[in-house]
Scaffold this active site. Structure first.
Site: not given
Length: 224
Positions: A109, A172, A199
């Site tokens: 991320s 996601d 995610h």
């Protein structure tokens, strides 16, 4: 000898929490490495739940921000530059010096966005005949995406000639898979692993094409 790996967590995480969340995935990494280093971002995310929290004890941390006062961040917000990024890069300088460098970096991320900046900056330095600031053999991005700081636009005009693997989730909702594919396209011959989750850092089952692709990618860098 085994590979030395650095792990970079996402926004509102820290090194300890990221280590706990990636226990199953680390079993894959341990096939090539017994030296996996988790570090924490240098900045506390300021909100009501952390008022008065010491940075060394804070749970919700960030690598940089879209604005400094108050500290805030959104993955795809365009800004002139990221607040705190220079301090984070200096933090990483110290980590590399302390550990004697790394063979590869695995990032998730916002950590993956940071890694995209690091690798692009080093690619630009190499093209200019300079030594890379963070010399590594490969980069692995999970839910990765490019920088949205306008001062980084030029970084992605030339493909990065560093072996890379990009793991993306088709459901996601934080970092849509299209953004991860956009980042992958910035690299020469990127390997792409797709999972049907959201995610998080997935752990494909043994024997699946996804697991074999990750293991095969790592195996090419294993030290004899």
């Amino acid at each position: 000898m085994t590979l030395k790996l650095l792990m970079l967590h996402g926004y509102r995480q820290n090194g300890t929490a990221f280590r706990a969340k990636t226990g199953a995935f680390r079993k894959i990494l341990k096939t090539v490495s017994k030296d996996i280093v988790f570090i924490s971002a240098p900045f506390v995310i300021e909100d009501a739940s952390q008022d008065g929290t010491d940075e060394a004890e804070a749970k919700d941390l960030g690598w940089f921000f879209c604005q400094s006062e108050p500290r805030s961040y959104h993955s795809t917000t365009e800004v002139p530059s990221y607040s705190g990024l220079d301090a984070t890069l200096e933090h990483l300088d110290k980590v590399f010096e302390e550990h004697g460098g790394f063979d590869g970096i695995i990032a998730f991320s916002q950590g993956a966005q940071l890694l995209s900046i690091m690798t692009a900056l080093d690619a630009a330095a190499t093209r200019a005949g300079e030594s890379p600031r963070y010399p590594i053999q490969f980069a692995m991005f999970v839910s990765g995406f490019k920088s949205y700081a306008l001062n980084h636009n030029s970084l992605y005009t030339e493909p990065v000639a560093l072996p890379s693997l990009h793991i993306l989730g088709t459901t996601d909702e934080v970092i849509p898979d299209a953004l991860s594919r956009e980042l992958a396209a910035c690299f020469v011959d990127p390997a792409i692993v797709v999972h049907d989750g959201g995610h998080f850092v997935p752990t494909p089952k043994k024997g699946t094409p996804e697991r074999e692709m990750i293991e095969g990618f790592l195996a090419q860098f294993k030290l004899e």
